[in-house]
Design an enzyme around this catalytic site. Structure first.
Site, PDB file in Angstrom:
ATOM      1  CG  HIS A 236     -51.266 -31.388  81.640  1.00 49.42           C
ATOM      2  ND1 HIS A 236     -50.004 -31.264  82.163  1.00 49.42           N
ATOM      3  CD2 HIS A 236     -51.916 -30.236  81.894  1.00 49.42           C
ATOM      4  CE1 HIS A 236     -49.894 -30.076  82.720  1.00 49.42           C
ATOM      5  NE2 HIS A 236     -51.029 -29.429  82.577  1.00 49.42           N
TER       6      HIS A 236
ATOM      7  CG  ASP B 225     -58.321 -25.884  80.845  1.00 49.94           C
ATOM      8  OD1 ASP B 225     -58.588 -25.089  81.745  1.00 49.94           O
ATOM      9  OD2 ASP B 225     -57.234 -25.931  80.264  1.00 49.94           O
TER      10      ASP B 225
END
Ligand code: ACO
Length: 428
Positions: free
Chosen positions: A306, A363
């Site tokens: 991320h 996710d």
């Protein structure tokens, strides 16, 4: 940097710039006068060191793995709140009392229907159209139907447009799904909760009654909360940039949907599940870990890494637990979940992922849950868009209400040809 100012030596002089404090988090150097002072721009592709605005909605500490909405930790909201309450919180800044929440829920439920003529838009799409392609089109088209809420200078119209967008997204998303499977559209039912109504519009058929399972409703509501907002990510910045020109809110949210579609952003949950399916069995994991580490192979572990989190994404923790609950409740024994858990363990202990601070993101597990509930993979990003509409709308409102707001206009480092004279085609 000295005191509450920073000195920059550039353009033949030394200049002082104010250092601004947020309520928490890194300070920022206010360089708005830098170009006027020095004739130079800053260079920051991808905005890795640039705050594009000030905002009071969401705070992330990526090193500690902290995510707060209006100060409240995401795990507390996911465990104890509801998506509608979080929507109210993001829009208005404070948690509502019972009467205010009831009134907000009623208002949203009164906007769930869409203009009947919008159904004809769907029929223009091929049945195999990606539902995100449909969503880009139909959400943008809302601006052609709701002229009475497109004046961005009128706070009441802004409020109505915000409520409309939050209320109509589940209806539009469920219609996109129904269209792809060739089933009739299902009208909303306002006696159901926001999330139960969405599940019913998606999964019920006229031939029989559909009673939403409370465990699935709860899991879906959590997934919506976990995706509601995430400060100045790519799609939110897209919504703000589109909105900064004065574009109407429906057009701005359509722009956000387009940005979210990409596999590096909202499309990652779809890509993560496809990857888990491709891996298939636990014994294949080392092969894929090796590919992810190979510089010459473009393959990446989807659902890992991320831009901001250099620690466990706090949303992934809730998501992993929710995946377990949903699979247990549905009695699903999905080998994909075992692959996901094992892959996570192997990656978390691998020096490559440790050094680069790559952890599972939101996710990684969401696809496992959504697939178990019955959503086809290409609907995953649509569900993300549905939930993120709350954040987009709240951020858009914050920007428009800010008196200091101006059109977003980044500058560039020009690397093209310098001035040269045009040569007619017969002389080239
Ligand atoms: N698998 C393997 N290696 C990775 C991964 C990954 N998932 N993510 C990053 N790396 C490596 C890169 O190869 C790079 O290595 P290098 O320094 O040797 O060149 C290093 O880690 C840094 O990666 P960047 O791409 O520079 O980091 P950035 O912050 O720009 O990217 C991103 C973040 C796009 C999320 C990236 O981690 C990625 O592509 N992840 C997979 C896609 C994904 O899951 N996206 C969802 C994001 S969350 C969301 O949108 C809700």
């Amino acid at each position: 940097m000295a005191g509450n100012s920073a000195k920059i030596e550039a353009g033949g002089g030394t200049h002082d710039y104010a250092v601004l404090d947020g309520s928490v988090g890194p300070q920022v150097i206010d360089i708005r006068k830098l170009y006027a002072d020095t004739g130079m721009f800053t260079y920051d592709p991808g905005f890795t060191s640039t705050a594009s605005c000030d905002s009071g909605l969401t705070y992330i500490d990526g090193d500690q793995g902290i995510l707060l909405h209006r100060g409240y930790p995401i795990d507390q909201l996911a465990e104890q709140s509801s998506f509608m309450e979080v929507a109210y919180l993001l829009l208005n800044g404070e948690l509502p009392d019972k009467a205010t929440l009831d009134s907000f829920v009623t208002t949203i439920s009164r906007h769930t229907m869409v203009h009947e003529q919008l159904t004809t838009f769907y029929r223009g799409f091929r049945r195999d159209a990606h539902p995100m392609a449909i969503m880009c089109g139909v959400v943008g088209a809302l601006s052609a139907f709701y002229h009475d809420s497109t004046d961005i200078n009128d706070p009441l119209q802004r409020k109505i447009a915000s409520h409309r967008l939050i209320a109509k997204m589940p209806t539009l998303a469920a219609m996109a799904y129904k269209y792809s499977v060739g089933q009739p559209f299902v009208y909303p039912r306002n006696d159901l909760s926001y999330t139960a109504n969405f599940l019913r519009m998606t999964f019920s058929v006229p031939a029989e009654e559909y009673i939403p399972d409370p465990v699935i409703v709860d899991a879906m509501d959590k997934i919506f909360i976990l995706h509601a907002d995430h400060e100045q990510n790519a799609s939110t910045s897209t919504v703000r940039l589109a909105g900064s020109s004065g574009a109407n809110p429906f057009a701005c949210i359509a722009a956000g949907i387009a940005c979210l579609w990409g596999p590096a952003h909202g499309g990652a949950n779809e890509a993560a599940l496809n990857m888990l399916r491709e891996i298939g069995t636990v014994d294949k994991i080392p092969e894929y870990i090796a590919r992810a580490k190979n510089k010459d192979d473009p393959f990446r572990l989807m659902g890992f890494g991320h831009r901001v989190y250099k620690n466990y994404d706090p949303r992934a923790t809730v998501m992993q637990k929710t995946a377990k609950d949903v699979l247990e409740k549905l009695g699903v024994k999905d080998p994909i979940f075992d692959v996901a858990k094992e892959l996570e363990q192997i990656a978390l202990n691998d020096p490559y992922f440790i050094e680069k601070k790559l952890y599972p993101n939101v996710d990684f597990y969401s696809g496992v849950i959504l697939s178990a509930i019955g959503f086809p993979t290409d609907m995953f990003t649509v569900l993300f868009a549905l939930a993120r509409t709350v954040g987009w709308v709240a951020q858009w409102n914050e920007m428009i209400s800010d008196p200091a707001q101006k059109i977003g206009r980044p500058r560039q480092l020009y690397t093209g040809p310098t001035q040269r004279d045009y040569v007619p085609v017969d002389k080239r």
